[in-house]
Design a protein around this motif. Sequence first.
Motif, PDB file in Angstrom:
ATOM      1  N   ALA A   1       3.550   0.560   0.058  1.00 48.46           N
ATOM      2  CA  ALA A   1       3.211   1.928   0.444  1.00 48.46           C
ATOM      3  C   ALA A   1       4.499   2.702   0.723  1.00 48.46           C
ATOM      4  O   ALA A   1       5.477   2.157   1.241  1.00 48.46           O
ATOM      5  CB  ALA A   1       2.319   1.920   1.683  1.00 48.46           C
TER       6      ALA A   1
ATOM      7  N   SER B   1       3.084  -3.866   4.930  1.00 44.57           N
ATOM      8  CA  SER B   1       1.733  -3.309   4.969  1.00 44.57           C
ATOM      9  C   SER B   1       1.444  -2.486   3.726  1.00 44.57           C
ATOM     10  O   SER B   1       2.351  -1.931   3.095  1.00 44.57           O
ATOM     11  CB  SER B   1       1.565  -2.439   6.219  1.00 44.57           C
ATOM     12  OG  SER B   1       0.328  -1.759   6.205  1.00 44.57           O
ATOM     13  N   THR B   2       0.166  -2.386   3.375  1.00 44.49           N
ATOM     14  CA  THR B   2      -0.237  -1.527   2.261  1.00 44.49           C
ATOM     15  C   THR B   2      -0.538  -0.110   2.751  1.00 44.49           C
ATOM     16  O   THR B   2      -0.917   0.751   1.966  1.00 44.49           O
ATOM     17  CB  THR B   2      -1.479  -2.106   1.554  1.00 44.49           C
ATOM     18  OG1 THR B   2      -2.516  -2.322   2.516  1.00 44.49           O
ATOM     19  CG2 THR B   2      -1.142  -3.413   0.866  1.00 44.49           C
ATOM     20  N   SER B   3      -0.372   0.102   4.051  1.00 43.75           N
ATOM     21  CA  SER B   3      -0.533   1.450   4.616  1.00 43.75           C
ATOM     22  C   SER B   3       0.849   2.063   4.832  1.00 43.75           C
ATOM     23  O   SER B   3       1.790   1.349   5.202  1.00 43.75           O
ATOM     24  CB  SER B   3      -1.273   1.395   5.949  1.00 43.75           C
ATOM     25  OG  SER B   3      -2.560   0.828   5.787  1.00 43.75           O
TER      26      SER B   3
END
Length: 449
Positions: free
Chosen positions: A238, A302-304
């Motif tokens: 991200a 994180s993918t956020s």
Amino acid sequence: MIQKGNAMTVITRFAPSPTGLIHLGNIRTALINWLFARVNNGKFILRIDDTDAERSTKEYADKIKYDLDWLGINYDETFDQSSRFEVYAKRFQQLKDSGRVYACYETSEELDRKRKLLSAAGGKQVYDRSALKLTDQQKKDYESEGRKPHWRFLMNSERIEWNDLLKGKISIDLTSLSDPVLIRADGVPLYTFTSAVDDIDYKVTNVIRGDDHTSNTAVQIELINALDECDITFAHHALLQASTGNKLSKRDGVISIESFREQNMEPLAILSLLATIGTSNSIELKKDIKQIIDEFKIETISTSPGRIETDLLNALNKKLVQSLNFIDIKDRLANVDSRIDELFWNSVKGNLSTVEDIKNWADIVFNEDKIDVEDKEFVKQALSVIPAEPWDENTWETWTAEIKELTGRKGKELFLPLREAFTGMKHGPEMKQLIQLLGREKILNRVNI
């Protein structure tokens, strides 16, 4: 597949375009690739994507290298894409011979009109491949008008799937995408093509980049397979965002690496932030780069999106500065003021946010200016019992005890007027240390009563 004996050699790359200053988001991608290579005893390549001669400059390319060197992100190999046009021409001919590229003659205005019509009709804004239906005569007619073709890659697959190292299984419908332009009408090869060629030729094993490239990855897998064989592991993290939630941009100079260097930020503070922001780990100051390498695990990313809070960076930098030993920065301090010694550094470092902030305290301690005193009678009384030198850690306590007994003052009413009279400041390092830096003669000379 890249093999070394029976084991694959990990090779990553960072591929910035020299069209502006690189910012924290760019460096985070570089850092992740660098760390992944280092923990796997692999190789990290710096590739300068400078095929766009109109926007790319050597000045920015040099600044990118300087920023990486300053941060301590060392690369094992570097090259400029502008040095490889002959290679791209050969690879393009390979695609041409296999029927995987086709000439298109639409102008940018005609393409824009097509997109608007598709949008108005509620359809997908995908190139209609009308150029595939052109006859040889039609092509000659276009060229006689002075039109030069741009070249598109003919995608055959309906869907591309891969196991992303960060996002898991990804599946992209290629029918929802236009055949990408590989060569512009002026003959310049574009990023989608040159990147795929370079990743093949330099045997890149892992492409780690922002998730804004996800659909582009599907196209490049198709392209790489048309040229060779795709055995690259992809990972899409991200993107970092500004504190406002907006996308970071090279045009946003306030978050460029150069701007932080000009603010006297420490490289380790920046790396500590970027190594932990947007991960499942807590944001904390690392003791050195080795710790950052030792603790790196790509699966913690994180993918956020994480948000850049400059307050966090400032806090990390302040903590780092205040932990520094005099011997480690002796030369830097000498550049600020050659009179700064170990006692000076240890006395004031607790009040510094950057190393260079010490200049403010050097100006206070070493200048000969008079300081106008408001509470003149009280300060006169204090100076009437000023101790003889030499002074040590206990002098201030002994002196103020005598002042208290003489005047009846205590607490802030005693200490603050003396601090202001001796330094001109209402805050700062402990007075028991400051008076040792000032000395008896300077205090007597500078107090204007």
